[in-house]
Motif scaffolding. Structure first.
Motif, short mmCIF file in Angstrom:
data_model
loop_
_atom_site.label_atom_id
_atom_site.label_comp_id
_atom_site.label_asym_id
_atom_site.label_seq_id
_atom_site.Cartn_x
_atom_site.Cartn_y
_atom_site.Cartn_z
N ILE A 134 56.55 23.71 4.80
CA ILE A 134 55.40 23.19 4.06
C ILE A 134 54.20 23.09 4.99
O ILE A 134 54.13 22.22 5.87
CB ILE A 134 55.74 21.83 3.44
N LEU A 139 51.10 25.07 0.45
CA LEU A 139 50.56 24.27 -0.65
C LEU A 139 49.58 25.05 -1.52
O LEU A 139 49.39 24.73 -2.69
CB LEU A 139 49.88 23.02 -0.09
N ARG A 140 48.99 26.09 -0.93
CA ARG A 140 48.04 26.92 -1.70
C ARG A 140 48.71 28.09 -2.40
O ARG A 140 48.10 28.71 -3.28
CB ARG A 140 46.95 27.47 -0.76
N LYS A 145 55.47 27.46 -4.40
CA LYS A 145 55.78 26.35 -5.30
C LYS A 145 56.80 26.77 -6.35
O LYS A 145 57.69 25.99 -6.73
CB LYS A 145 54.52 25.83 -5.96
N VAL A 169 50.45 19.23 7.95
CA VAL A 169 50.23 18.67 6.62
C VAL A 169 50.37 17.15 6.70
O VAL A 169 51.34 16.65 7.30
CB VAL A 169 51.24 19.24 5.60
N ASP A 173 49.95 14.59 1.46
CA ASP A 173 49.97 15.89 0.79
C ASP A 173 51.39 16.45 0.62
O ASP A 173 51.55 17.56 0.11
CB ASP A 173 49.12 16.90 1.58
N TYR A 174 52.36 15.68 1.06
CA TYR A 174 53.77 16.10 0.89
C TYR A 174 54.06 16.24 -0.60
O TYR A 174 53.75 15.34 -1.39
CB TYR A 174 54.67 15.04 1.51
N PRO A 175 54.62 17.39 -1.03
CA PRO A 175 54.83 17.62 -2.47
C PRO A 175 55.60 16.48 -3.14
O PRO A 175 56.63 16.03 -2.65
CB PRO A 175 55.65 18.92 -2.49
#
Length: 216
Positions: A134, A139-140, A145, A169, A173-175
């Motif tokens: 990650i 993330l983009r 995802k 990260v 911002d961790y999913p």
């Protein structure tokens, strides 16, 4: 005569005294009997808890009938293309270990001409563990995802199968989908690579232990 009559009136009725004594005795006997039962059963419970499963060695994991070989890969690396250089280092490290981990690296192992969706799903289904690298690029990337969601759908509560690795990260911002899982924070590559390796080994050991116990 009058004194004797007054004493007779104030004398407690035997039936009430006996009734209260019996009631008190029966109420106290139940906890004592249950405590006796628990004290009698506690040694066996202690013995049961003290028994530990026999250790699983790498020879057990690598045996021809091992559950390890039920899937094509030990680990699938889910990553953004901008992190390819780091991922290639990780794959080189894992495949160079004494366990000779079988890694799925999309740009190397995907079948030419296959649909991206098909390859991503097959990589998840055919791997024991999934490393999620990650990074800001992850993330983009919608494909990252997508593959993350596929892994969570494949085994939402399987401890050790999904291995989140954070790099550059912030925690905020961790999913959200992974917040029930502990992650590895990559500061020093060597330490993080070893943590990833140890996590994969632990999962394979548990997998083989479960498989062997079902066969007994």
């Amino acid at each position: 005569m009058a004194g004797w009559f007054r004493r007779l009136l104030h004398k407690p009725k035997p039936s009430l005294v006996e009734s209260s004594l019996n009631t008190g005795h029966s109420a106290s006997s139940s906890p004592s009997s249950s405590s006796a039962k628990s004290s009698n059963s506690s040694p066996s419970m202690t013995l049961t808890r003290s028994v530990r499963p026999s250790p699983i060695s790498m020879s057990d994991i690598n045996a021809s009938g091992s559950a390890r070989w039920a899937k094509s890969y030990d680990v699938c690396i889910c990553h953004s293309e901008v992190d390819l250089e780091l991922v290639e280092e990780l794959v080189s490290y894992l495949e160079g270990q004494p366990e000779s981990f079988r890694c799925f690296l999309q740009l190397r192992d995907a079948a030419p001409g296959s649909a991206v969706v098909t390859e991503l799903c097959d990589a998840v289904q055919n791997s024991h563990c999934w490393v999620m690298l990650i990074t800001p690029g992850f993330l983009r990337d919608p494909w990252c995802k997508y593959q993350m969601h596929q892994a969570l759908a494949e085994a939402p509560m399987a401890n050790g199968r999904t291995i989140p690795v954070l790099k550059d990260v912030d925690r905020k911002d961790y999913p959200r989908e992974l917040r029930n899982l502990y992650y590895i924070y990559m500061a020093l590559k060597e330490n993080s690579f070893k943590q990833i390796r140890d996590t994969i080994v632990r999962y394979l050991q548990e997998l083989c232990r479960s498989s062997m116990s079902r066969m007994e």
